[in-house]
Write a protein that holds these residues in place. Structure first.
Motif, PDB file in Angstrom:
ATOM      1  N   ALA A   1       0.810  -1.217   0.000  1.00  0.00           N
ATOM      2  CA  ALA A   1       0.000   0.000   0.000  1.00  0.00           C
ATOM      3  C   ALA A   1       0.846   1.272   0.000  1.00  0.00           C
ATOM      4  O   ALA A   1       0.418   2.301  -0.534  1.00  0.00           O
ATOM      5  CB  ALA A   1      -0.922   0.007   1.214  1.00  0.00           C
ATOM      6  N   LEU A   2       2.031   1.229   0.555  1.00  0.00           N
ATOM      7  CA  LEU A   2       2.851   2.430   0.669  1.00  0.00           C
ATOM      8  C   LEU A   2       3.208   3.047  -0.683  1.00  0.00           C
ATOM      9  O   LEU A   2       3.063   4.262  -0.849  1.00  0.00           O
ATOM     10  CB  LEU A   2       4.105   2.130   1.485  1.00  0.00           C
ATOM     11  N   PRO A   3       3.653   2.288  -1.680  1.00  0.00           N
ATOM     12  CA  PRO A   3       3.933   2.917  -2.977  1.00  0.00           C
ATOM     13  C   PRO A   3       2.691   3.508  -3.639  1.00  0.00           C
ATOM     14  O   PRO A   3       2.772   4.534  -4.324  1.00  0.00           O
ATOM     15  CB  PRO A   3       4.496   1.782  -3.833  1.00  0.00           C
ATOM     16  N   LEU A   4       1.537   2.882  -3.426  1.00  0.00           N
ATOM     17  CA  LEU A   4       0.303   3.432  -3.982  1.00  0.00           C
ATOM     18  C   LEU A   4       0.001   4.801  -3.381  1.00  0.00           C
ATOM     19  O   LEU A   4      -0.408   5.728  -4.083  1.00  0.00           O
ATOM     20  CB  LEU A   4      -0.864   2.487  -3.727  1.00  0.00           C
ATOM     21  N   LEU A   5       0.205   4.931  -2.088  1.00  0.00           N
ATOM     22  CA  LEU A   5      -0.057   6.202  -1.420  1.00  0.00           C
ATOM     23  C   LEU A   5       0.973   7.258  -1.802  1.00  0.00           C
ATOM     24  O   LEU A   5       0.638   8.433  -1.926  1.00  0.00           O
ATOM     25  CB  LEU A   5      -0.051   6.017   0.098  1.00  0.00           C
TER      26      LEU A   5
ATOM     27  N   VAL B   1      -2.991  14.217  -5.092  1.00  0.00           N
ATOM     28  CA  VAL B   1      -4.284  14.709  -4.609  1.00  0.00           C
ATOM     29  C   VAL B   1      -4.386  16.225  -4.740  1.00  0.00           C
ATOM     30  O   VAL B   1      -5.261  16.834  -4.153  1.00  0.00           O
ATOM     31  CB  VAL B   1      -4.554  14.266  -3.153  1.00  0.00           C
ATOM     32  N   GLY B   2      -3.498  16.826  -5.520  1.00  0.00           N
ATOM     33  CA  GLY B   2      -3.596  18.250  -5.791  1.00  0.00           C
ATOM     34  C   GLY B   2      -2.655  19.115  -4.991  1.00  0.00           C
ATOM     35  O   GLY B   2      -2.386  20.230  -5.354  1.00  0.00           O
ATOM     36  N   GLU B   3      -2.142  18.629  -3.931  1.00  0.00           N
ATOM     37  CA  GLU B   3      -1.230  19.421  -3.108  1.00  0.00           C
ATOM     38  C   GLU B   3      -0.198  18.482  -2.494  1.00  0.00           C
ATOM     39  O   GLU B   3      -0.353  17.269  -2.515  1.00  0.00           O
ATOM     40  CB  GLU B   3      -1.988  20.156  -2.019  1.00  0.00           C
ATOM     41  N   LYS B   4       0.849  19.035  -1.970  1.00  0.00           N
ATOM     42  CA  LYS B   4       1.882  18.222  -1.348  1.00  0.00           C
ATOM     43  C   LYS B   4       1.421  17.819   0.054  1.00  0.00           C
ATOM     44  O   LYS B   4       1.302  18.663   0.940  1.00  0.00           O
ATOM     45  CB  LYS B   4       3.182  19.023  -1.275  1.00  0.00           C
ATOM     46  N   THR B   5       1.123  16.535   0.213  1.00  0.00           N
ATOM     47  CA  THR B   5       0.614  16.045   1.486  1.00  0.00           C
ATOM     48  C   THR B   5       1.408  14.826   1.926  1.00  0.00           C
ATOM     49  O   THR B   5       2.002  14.125   1.111  1.00  0.00           O
ATOM     50  CB  THR B   5      -0.874  15.647   1.381  1.00  0.00           C
ATOM     51  N   SER B   6       1.376  14.570   3.206  1.00  0.00           N
ATOM     52  CA  SER B   6       2.070  13.411   3.750  1.00  0.00           C
ATOM     53  C   SER B   6       1.258  12.144   3.507  1.00  0.00           C
ATOM     54  O   SER B   6       0.075  12.197   3.169  1.00  0.00           O
ATOM     55  CB  SER B   6       2.292  13.597   5.257  1.00  0.00           C
ATOM     56  N   VAL B   7       1.899  11.014   3.685  1.00  0.00           N
ATOM     57  CA  VAL B   7       1.221   9.730   3.509  1.00  0.00           C
ATOM     58  C   VAL B   7       0.125   9.577   4.557  1.00  0.00           C
ATOM     59  O   VAL B   7      -0.972   9.093   4.250  1.00  0.00           O
ATOM     60  CB  VAL B   7       2.242   8.574   3.588  1.00  0.00           C
ATOM     61  N   LYS B   8       0.393  10.011   5.758  1.00  0.00           N
ATOM     62  CA  LYS B   8      -0.609   9.922   6.820  1.00  0.00           C
ATOM     63  C   LYS B   8      -1.851  10.746   6.463  1.00  0.00           C
ATOM     64  O   LYS B   8      -2.980  10.307   6.664  1.00  0.00           O
ATOM     65  CB  LYS B   8      -0.004  10.405   8.130  1.00  0.00           C
ATOM     66  N   ARG B   9      -1.625  11.923   5.922  1.00  0.00           N
ATOM     67  CA  ARG B   9      -2.744  12.782   5.525  1.00  0.00           C
ATOM     68  C   ARG B   9      -3.527  12.168   4.357  1.00  0.00           C
ATOM     69  O   ARG B   9      -4.749  12.248   4.295  1.00  0.00           O
ATOM     70  CB  ARG B   9      -2.210  14.162   5.139  1.00  0.00           C
ATOM     71  N   LYS B  10      -2.798  11.551   3.405  1.00  0.00           N
ATOM     72  CA  LYS B  10      -3.464  10.892   2.288  1.00  0.00           C
ATOM     73  C   LYS B  10      -4.322   9.735   2.768  1.00  0.00           C
ATOM     74  O   LYS B  10      -5.419   9.508   2.253  1.00  0.00           O
ATOM     75  CB  LYS B  10      -2.438  10.390   1.274  1.00  0.00           C
TER      76      LYS B  10
ATOM     77  N   VAL C   1     -14.398   8.954  -0.962  1.00  0.00           N
ATOM     78  CA  VAL C   1     -14.330   7.767  -1.817  1.00  0.00           C
ATOM     79  C   VAL C   1     -13.581   8.058  -3.110  1.00  0.00           C
ATOM     80  O   VAL C   1     -12.891   7.182  -3.634  1.00  0.00           O
ATOM     81  CB  VAL C   1     -15.751   7.239  -2.099  1.00  0.00           C
ATOM     82  N   THR C   2     -13.684   9.270  -3.633  1.00  0.00           N
ATOM     83  CA  THR C   2     -13.011   9.570  -4.896  1.00  0.00           C
ATOM     84  C   THR C   2     -11.496   9.520  -4.739  1.00  0.00           C
ATOM     85  O   THR C   2     -10.795   9.081  -5.656  1.00  0.00           O
ATOM     86  CB  THR C   2     -13.428  10.958  -5.422  1.00  0.00           C
ATOM     87  N   ILE C   3     -10.973   9.947  -3.621  1.00  0.00           N
ATOM     88  CA  ILE C   3      -9.528   9.850  -3.371  1.00  0.00           C
ATOM     89  C   ILE C   3      -9.121   8.398  -3.199  1.00  0.00           C
ATOM     90  O   ILE C   3      -8.073   7.982  -3.700  1.00  0.00           O
ATOM     91  CB  ILE C   3      -9.131  10.705  -2.147  1.00  0.00           C
ATOM     92  N   LEU C   4      -9.932   7.628  -2.535  1.00  0.00           N
ATOM     93  CA  LEU C   4      -9.660   6.195  -2.391  1.00  0.00           C
ATOM     94  C   LEU C   4      -9.622   5.514  -3.753  1.00  0.00           C
ATOM     95  O   LEU C   4      -8.753   4.688  -4.019  1.00  0.00           O
ATOM     96  CB  LEU C   4     -10.712   5.550  -1.497  1.00  0.00           C
ATOM     97  N   GLU C   5     -10.524   5.900  -4.641  1.00  0.00           N
ATOM     98  CA  GLU C   5     -10.524   5.343  -6.000  1.00  0.00           C
ATOM     99  C   GLU C   5      -9.270   5.748  -6.765  1.00  0.00           C
ATOM    100  O   GLU C   5      -8.730   4.959  -7.539  1.00  0.00           O
ATOM    101  CB  GLU C   5     -11.769   5.791  -6.754  1.00  0.00           C
TER     102      GLU C   5
END
Length: 51
Positions: free
Chosen positions: A17-21, A26-35, A43-47
């Protein structure tokens, strides 16, 4: 018997799952935890992560 394999299964799941995340945009620079949190709420982000 099954409880002995659960740490190994969790490790394989996290490593898959880590490489997928990391690769999803998602449009901005975010951490994996935030993602992960954003995917749990929307649901759209999960997709996006799973596709």
């Amino acid at each position: 018997m099954y409880k002995d394999c659960s740490p190994l299964n969790w490790n394989v799941f996290c490593k898959a799952a880590l490489p997928l995340l990391c690769n999803v945009d998602v449009g901005e620079k975010t951490s994996v935890k935030r993602k992960m949190f954003m995917a749990a709420l929307d649901v759209t982000i999960l997709e996006k992560i799973l596709s």
